[in-house]
Motif scaffolding. Structure first.
Motif, PDB file in Angstrom:
ATOM      1  N   LEU A 197      17.957  -7.181   7.260  1.00  0.00           N
ATOM      2  CA  LEU A 197      18.623  -6.170   8.070  1.00  0.00           C
ATOM      3  C   LEU A 197      20.008  -6.683   8.437  1.00  0.00           C
ATOM      4  CD1 LEU A 197      15.757  -5.048  10.467  1.00  0.00           C
ATOM      5  CD2 LEU A 197      16.925  -3.614   8.784  1.00  0.00           C
ATOM      6  N   ASP A 251      24.128  -5.699  13.756  1.00  0.00           N
ATOM      7  CA  ASP A 251      24.932  -4.573  14.243  1.00  0.00           C
ATOM      8  C   ASP A 251      26.426  -4.894  14.298  1.00  0.00           C
ATOM      9  OD1 ASP A 251      22.410  -3.427  16.640  1.00  0.00           O
ATOM     10  OD2 ASP A 251      22.682  -3.012  14.501  1.00  0.00           O
ATOM     11  N   THR A 301      28.554  -3.480  11.513  1.00  0.00           N
ATOM     12  CA  THR A 301      28.665  -2.037  11.301  1.00  0.00           C
ATOM     13  C   THR A 301      30.130  -1.618  11.128  1.00  0.00           C
ATOM     14  OG1 THR A 301      26.651  -1.569  12.554  1.00  0.00           O
ATOM     15  CG2 THR A 301      28.233   0.232  12.323  1.00  0.00           C
ATOM     16  N   ARG A 332      19.039   2.735   3.200  1.00  0.00           N
ATOM     17  CA  ARG A 332      19.581   3.385   4.394  1.00  0.00           C
ATOM     18  C   ARG A 332      18.789   4.660   4.657  1.00  0.00           C
ATOM     19  NH1 ARG A 332      25.814   4.139   3.917  1.00  0.00           N
ATOM     20  NH2 ARG A 332      25.691   1.900   4.416  1.00  0.00           N
ATOM     21  N   PRO A 355      24.403   1.176  10.990  1.00  0.00           N
ATOM     22  CA  PRO A 355      23.299   0.583  11.753  1.00  0.00           C
ATOM     23  C   PRO A 355      21.964   0.777  11.033  1.00  0.00           C
ATOM     24  CG  PRO A 355      24.751   1.815  13.206  1.00  0.00           C
ATOM     25  CD  PRO A 355      25.189   2.126  11.800  1.00  0.00           C
ATOM     26  N   GLY A 356      21.163  -0.265  10.992  1.00  0.00           N
ATOM     27  CA  GLY A 356      19.850  -0.177  10.364  1.00  0.00           C
ATOM     28  C   GLY A 356      19.838  -0.412   8.873  1.00  0.00           C
ATOM     29  N   ASP A 357      20.977  -0.739   8.273  1.00  0.00           N
ATOM     30  CA  ASP A 357      21.026  -1.003   6.834  1.00  0.00           C
ATOM     31  C   ASP A 357      20.163  -2.208   6.473  1.00  0.00           C
ATOM     32  OD1 ASP A 357      24.458  -0.132   5.855  1.00  0.00           O
ATOM     33  OD2 ASP A 357      22.662   1.088   6.212  1.00  0.00           O
TER      34      ASP A 357
END
Length: 219
Positions: A152, A155, A158, A178, A193-195
């Motif tokens: 992950l 953040d 980003t 994603r 975010p969250g990639d």
């Protein structure tokens, strides 16, 4: 780290010596007391005679306080039972198993247990996976010189272009998942975010990648 290794053969003993030299706390389990002979004189780690799946032996070795458990005996079934016991009964954060049979290895991976197969790079691979535990290995090429790893993205990255994370000859972003969909990033694709990013990385550059991803965590 506090590491318990089941199997004091060539792989287990070599890994134990390497980890101890780096300052880690190591305990070894082997059903044969003679396996202790593979350890150098004055080895500071602990040695316990018995089966790696015996709860009594595991508890004597300190499994309840272990940060990692590695099963590298010569038996696939013993290794599978041992790592499942460590993971499911004692909630050891990191468990790794050497499995010879690809079908059994698939079962382990479905249970969320990383496996190592090739004897030629077992010690190196386990060592790297212990030190870089937040990186999930997906595939290893040849003798472990190049790996595919997933992580992950922190953040703090980003908005930056994913291609900015490439290091020529060492690290390359090859895929990003994603919102449940996979894509190959274009030159201008920004991180979101969250990639969940897949890296192709040289084994010698794992420390560099870890440091890059750990920046936000301060670890």
């Amino acid at each position: 780290m506090r590491v318990i290794i089941a199997g004091c053969g060539r792989v287990g003993s070599t890994l134990a010596v390497q980890l101890v030299a780096e300052g880690h706390d190591v305990g070894l389990i082997d059903r044969s007391g003679r396996a202790r002979r593979l350890l150098p004189a004055g080895f500071p780690g602990r040695f316990h005679e018995g089966n790696g799946y015996s709860r009594a032996v595991l508890e004597a070795a300190g499994i309840e306080h272990a940060d990692a458990f590695v099963a590298v005996t010569s038996g696939d079934n013993s290794n599978i039972v041992s790592v499942r016991t460590a993971k499911e009964t004692y909630q050891v954060p990191i468990v790794l198993a050497r499995i010879y049979d690809p079908r059994r290895a698939d079962i382990c991976r479905e249970l969320g247990i990383p496996t190592i197969a090739s004897v030629r790079w077992t010690v190196h691979q386990i060592h790297q996976m212990l030190l870089h535990r937040h990186l999930t290995p997906e595939l290893t090429f040849a003798n472990g010189e190049t790996l595919l790893l997933r992580s992950l993205l922190p953040d703090y990255l980003t908005g930056r272009r994913l291609t900015e994370f490439d290091v020529d000859g060492e690290i390359r972003v090859v895929e990003v998942t994603r919102a449940g969909r996979s894509l190959v990033p274009a030159h201008s694709t920004p991180a979101e975010p969250g990639d969940l990013v897949t890296f192709a990385v040289a084994a010698t550059a794992l420390g560099r990648l870890r440091g890059f991803l750990d920046k936000e965590l301060g670890t």
